[in-house]
Design a protein around this motif. Structure first.
Motif, PDB file in Angstrom:
ATOM      1  N   ALA A 167      40.431  52.597  46.695  1.00 25.02           N
ATOM      2  CA  ALA A 167      41.145  51.874  47.753  1.00 25.02           C
ATOM      3  C   ALA A 167      40.656  50.428  47.830  1.00 25.02           C
ATOM      4  O   ALA A 167      41.448  49.499  48.018  1.00 25.02           O
ATOM      5  N   LEU A 168      39.354  50.223  47.665  1.00 22.54           N
ATOM      6  CA  LEU A 168      38.819  48.863  47.703  1.00 22.54           C
ATOM      7  C   LEU A 168      39.275  48.042  46.496  1.00 22.54           C
ATOM      8  O   LEU A 168      39.499  46.836  46.612  1.00 22.54           O
ATOM      9  N   GLY A 169      39.422  48.713  45.336  1.00 26.41           N
ATOM     10  CA  GLY A 169      39.944  48.022  44.159  1.00 26.41           C
ATOM     11  C   GLY A 169      41.345  47.493  44.439  1.00 26.41           C
ATOM     12  O   GLY A 169      41.684  46.354  44.101  1.00 26.41           O
ATOM     13  N   TYR A 170      42.149  48.323  45.078  1.00 23.10           N
ATOM     14  CA  TYR A 170      43.520  47.944  45.447  1.00 23.10           C
ATOM     15  C   TYR A 170      43.487  46.770  46.416  1.00 23.10           C
ATOM     16  O   TYR A 170      44.212  45.776  46.256  1.00 23.10           O
ATOM     17  N   ASP A 171      42.616  46.854  47.417  1.00 24.83           N
ATOM     18  CA  ASP A 171      42.508  45.768  48.393  1.00 24.83           C
ATOM     19  C   ASP A 171      42.038  44.472  47.742  1.00 24.83           C
ATOM     20  O   ASP A 171      42.539  43.390  48.056  1.00 24.83           O
ATOM     21  N   ALA A 172      41.075  44.582  46.820  1.00 25.46           N
ATOM     22  CA  ALA A 172      40.571  43.383  46.149  1.00 25.46           C
ATOM     23  C   ALA A 172      41.708  42.675  45.422  1.00 25.46           C
ATOM     24  O   ALA A 172      41.864  41.452  45.515  1.00 25.46           O
ATOM     25  N   ALA A 173      42.534  43.478  44.708  1.00 22.31           N
ATOM     26  CA  ALA A 173      43.649  42.888  43.968  1.00 22.31           C
ATOM     27  C   ALA A 173      44.646  42.258  44.927  1.00 22.31           C
ATOM     28  O   ALA A 173      45.138  41.145  44.709  1.00 22.31           O
ATOM     29  N   MET A 174      44.959  42.960  46.041  1.00 19.38           N
ATOM     30  CA  MET A 174      45.971  42.457  46.974  1.00 19.38           C
ATOM     31  C   MET A 174      45.487  41.196  47.698  1.00 19.38           C
ATOM     32  O   MET A 174      46.268  40.281  47.933  1.00 19.38           O
ATOM     33  N   VAL A 175      44.201  41.138  48.025  1.00 23.43           N
ATOM     34  CA  VAL A 175      43.641  39.931  48.654  1.00 23.43           C
ATOM     35  C   VAL A 175      43.733  38.765  47.676  1.00 23.43           C
ATOM     36  O   VAL A 175      44.089  37.644  48.040  1.00 23.43           O
ATOM     37  N   LEU A 176      43.463  39.060  46.417  1.00 26.71           N
ATOM     38  CA  LEU A 176      43.533  38.032  45.376  1.00 26.71           C
ATOM     39  C   LEU A 176      44.972  37.521  45.220  1.00 26.71           C
ATOM     40  O   LEU A 176      45.217  36.305  45.161  1.00 26.71           O
ATOM     41  N   PHE A 177      45.953  38.426  45.207  1.00 19.86           N
ATOM     42  CA  PHE A 177      47.354  38.018  45.069  1.00 19.86           C
ATOM     43  C   PHE A 177      47.793  37.172  46.259  1.00 19.86           C
ATOM     44  O   PHE A 177      48.518  36.187  46.121  1.00 19.86           O
ATOM     45  N   GLU A 178      47.338  37.593  47.442  1.00 18.88           N
ATOM     46  CA  GLU A 178      47.668  36.864  48.664  1.00 18.88           C
ATOM     47  C   GLU A 178      47.126  35.423  48.575  1.00 18.88           C
ATOM     48  O   GLU A 178      47.823  34.458  48.913  1.00 18.88           O
ATOM     49  N   ALA A 179      45.900  35.301  48.079  1.00 13.40           N
ATOM     50  CA  ALA A 179      45.286  33.979  47.923  1.00 13.40           C
ATOM     51  C   ALA A 179      46.075  33.134  46.924  1.00 13.40           C
ATOM     52  O   ALA A 179      46.261  31.933  47.106  1.00 13.40           O
ATOM     53  N   MET A 180      46.565  33.785  45.861  1.00 10.05           N
ATOM     54  CA  MET A 180      47.351  33.058  44.855  1.00 10.05           C
ATOM     55  C   MET A 180      48.677  32.594  45.431  1.00 10.05           C
ATOM     56  O   MET A 180      49.152  31.496  45.147  1.00 10.05           O
ATOM     57  N   ARG A 181      49.288  33.445  46.250  1.00  9.52           N
ATOM     58  CA  ARG A 181      50.567  33.087  46.875  1.00  9.52           C
ATOM     59  C   ARG A 181      50.395  31.884  47.778  1.00  9.52           C
ATOM     60  O   ARG A 181      51.225  30.992  47.825  1.00  9.52           O
ATOM     61  N   ARG A 182      49.280  31.887  48.541  1.00  4.28           N
ATOM     62  CA  ARG A 182      49.022  30.804  49.489  1.00  4.28           C
ATOM     63  C   ARG A 182      48.764  29.484  48.793  1.00  4.28           C
ATOM     64  O   ARG A 182      49.060  28.424  49.319  1.00  4.28           O
TER      65      ARG A 182
END
Lengths: 305, 395
Positions: B324-339
């Motif tokens: 679950a944390l691996g998934y969150d790490a990726a999603m936080v990273l994608f969010e940062a890229m979008r921003r």
């Protein structure tokens, strides 16, 4: 006091596994004057042979329905693993050491290290590097005597180890093959001149030593619960030290050395620090090489010039 | 004799040829990904992100589960059209659970694969090794689940989406003292793991502060298989529980040895227990033990339930907390890229720093000034061969 007895019991059961492996080192050294570094990998392979035999006999099914694995199946596992390892040992000798029989002594030694690395990486490739839970081929029962806990697995380890060592002693002392082995260890060329088929005797030495290592591998899996392809490295090295401690080339010496190393390791871990459990073995090695290089039960044979 | 020479010569020639072939191929592959290829600071084509993880070895479950979850996140984001219209490509390298390999993997991800950002590792010792490389090369790295404080202290490129050990140690100490009402506890730690040493230290401090007593402290080295000496020493210490802040393989074996020696006290632990192999090795000997974790599958939010069912559909197994944390790490990273205005290591780093109240599977994630995530922890109880939710502890 109960703690000391407990540590001693655990040390003896660990030590008898070392002893079984050490016998293989010492027998090969006795006959060929070769330190067979691939022996630790034969031990590892033997453990995996036992693992897959047990799985093949459907142990997972027995475990899932909560039933005991039949005792004769446990023997089948033991015999199959010992036979597989014996075959492996003989093959190694045939392919890697026999062509170098008359080469300088350093050549087969380096070849042995090569075979060891090859087998270890082969096992990593085939069996994956992930540790596996060893199947419970004997159901565990605990006995408690005045605060000291003994399990039937620890007892089985001791019984199997002692039985195999007694069998080996009889074989070496009472049979023709054993007599031939002893003859080879005194002088290989003289034995050949007397009509001994040296290649066959050497093969049987490898077969017996490897089979004992496989038995050690199964007991190791039962006692320590998990096995992996690198399990042979440290355990094999400790067994080698046990063989040196007892006097390399000397069969009772290997048994005594194994038990001593096991107990020393366990007491160090329990009373000094577990961080030194591996170090103590090699401290012992340095000590024995400094003060009694022929080993505890070894005899000094004058070097022929 | 002559035949032998011929055979040896043939062997040498074939060996040299095979080596030349291997290296030739490597060079060929490298140049394809060289300048002008994808990744790095390029603004077109695929966005390449790297993941380094223990796909094999003693902690293989950590790496495999985390990698599945990261893969799932990448597939989901690509199904939604990628980031800024660009597909995300994931490159995973194996560390085999070895610190040297971890540093090598990060170097390769940066030099050969030209990644824009890196996810990894689970084990703190490996994140420390890989994080130093990422920091030096200025590539942002998000550790999904390394909890040792030193990891993000490496520098401004290293982030994490989980809580840290001063908190995790306190959680278990507080739970042992206040919920289980224990006064005497023994500790067995792994002296080769920064995670285990840190967690043991923080647990001891928090437990003694609350009036408890650590009656025995023992250690082992990762890869050890025999724990009977340590447990025999603990047996007569009067400990009511044993805190084992280690990884699942050794913890399982410790549990079985504990049972063999007739020690009938529960084990306590941390998120390093979180793998199905814990139960395969430890079995019934683990019943009644507790460990702290990042999330509880059986007490999950709607967001987490969606993740669990997507993971099960894709891989046919239930995700662990580390997954679950691996998934969150990726999603936080994608969010940062979008921003970010553009996808470069520097802008991704800024984007990560600005993460506030991100709704993750493992809870709400805010990256604080130390680049750690402030989050709550759960305590799980082992019952009937699985971990069930016991309680939540707030920071």
């Amino acid at each position: 006091m109960t703690e000391l007895v407990q540590q001693l019991i655990n040390g003896l059961s660990l030590g008898s596994i070392y002893a079984l492996i050490a016998l293989g080192y010492t027998m090969v050294y006795g006959v060929l004057k070769l330190i067979n570094f691939a022996h630790s990998e034969v031990f590892m392979m033997g453990s995996y042979f036992g693992f897959f035999t047990a799985v093949g006999l459907g142990i997972e099914h027995y475990e899932s329905i909560g039933q005991t694995f039949p005792l004769y199946y446990a023997f089948v596992v033991l015999i199959a693993a010992m036979a597989g390892a014996a075959l492996l040992g003989v093959t190694i000798e045939l392919l890697a050491y026999r062509p170098l029989r008359n080469a300088p002594r350093l050549a087969p030694l380096i070849t042995a290290i090569g075979v060891s690395l090859f087998l270890q990486n082969l096992a990593t490739l085939i069996f994956t590097p992930n540790p596996r839970r060893y199947p419970a081929i004997i159901r565990e029962v605990r006995y408690e005597l005045g605060g000291v806990v003994v399990t039937n697995i620890k007892i089985a380890i001791l019984v199997v180890a002692i039985a195999l060592m007694a069998g080996l002693h009889l074989l070496v002392q009472k049979t023709w093959t054993g007599k031939a082995m002893r003859a080879l260890s005194v002088n290989l060329d003289a034995a050949r001149l007397m009509g001994v088929n040296t290649n066959r005797v050497i093969s049987s030495t490898f077969a017996i030593g490897s089979a004992l290592a496989a038995a050690g591998g199964i007991l190791f899996g039962l006692d320590q619960l998990t096995i992996k392809p690198t399990m042979g490295v440290l355990t094999g090295l400790k067994a080698f030290v046990a063989a040196v401690l007892g006097g390399i080339g000397n069969i009772p010496g290997a048994a005594v050395g194994g038990l001593l190393i096991g107990v020393a390791e366990q007491l160090t871990a329990g009373y000094l620090s577990p961080d030194y459990r591996d170090a103590i073995t090699f401290v012992i090695l340095i000590g024995i090489l400094l003060f009694k290089p022929e080993g505890l039960l070894g005899v000094v044979r004058p070097e022929k010039v | 004799m002559r035949r032998k020479t011929v055979v040896v010569a043939a062997a040498i020639v074939s060996l040299v040829a095979s080596l030349a072939f291997t290296f030739g191929c490597k060079n060929g592959g490298g140049s394809q990904n060289g300048p002008g290829g994808s990744g790095g600071g390029n603004q077109t084509g695929e966005i390449v992100i790297g993941h380094y993880a223990s796909m094999t070895g003693d902690t293989a479950h950590f790496g495999q589960d985390t990698d599945k979850a990261v893969r799932l996140a990448v597939e989901e984001v690509n199904a939604q059209g990628g980031i800024k219209g660009r597909r995300v490509k994931l490159v995973t390298l194996d560390t085999r659970g070895d610190a040297t390999e971890a540093a090598n993997a990060v170097t390769r991800l940066i030099d050969v694969e030209h990644v824009s950002a890196i996810i990894g590792e689970v084990a703190s010792t490996l994140s420390l090794a890989g994080g130093r490389v990422a920091q030096r090369r200025g590539i942002p790295m998000v550790s999904p689940s390394s909890t040792n404080p030193a990891v993000t202290a490496i520098g401004n490129n290293v982030f994490r989406v989980c809580f840290i050990d001063p908190f995790q140690g306190t959680v278990m100490a507080k739970f042992a003292r206040e919920n289980l009402r224990l006064t005497k506890v023994a500790i067995i730690k792994d002296v080769r793991s920064d995670y285990s040493i840190g967690l043991a230290e923080n647990f001891r401090r928090a437990f003694t502060q609350r009036g408890g007593q650590v009656v025995a402290e023992q250690s082992y080295s990762a890869g050890d298989t025999d724990f009977s000496a340590q447990l025999t020493a603990i047996r007569d210490s009067g400990a009511e529980a044993i805190f084992v802040p280690g990884y699942y393989g050794e913890v399982g074996a410790i549990a079985v040895t504990k049972q063999r020696l007739g020690i009938n006290v529960p084990l306590l632990g941390g998120d390093g227990w979180d793998a199905p192999d814990l139960f395969r090795i430890g079995g019934a000997a683990l019943e009644g033990s507790f460990y702290s974790n990042h999330f509880a599958p059986d007490a999950a939010s709607d967001r987490a339930r969606r993740f669990i069912s997507a993971f099960q559909r894709r891989f046919g197994s239930e995700p662990t907390g580390l997954g679950a944390l691996g998934y969150d790490a990726a999603m936080v990273l994608f969010e940062a890229m979008r921003r970010a205005q553009s996808v470069t290591p520097a802008t991704i780093r800024e984007g990560l720093t600005a993460t506030r109240n991100f709704e993750g599977v493992t809870g709400r994630i805010t990256i604080n000034a130390q680049r750690d995530a402030d989050k709550s922890a759960v305590v799980l109880r082992i019952r009937g061969g699985r971990a069930v939710y016991e309680t939540t502890v707030q920071p």
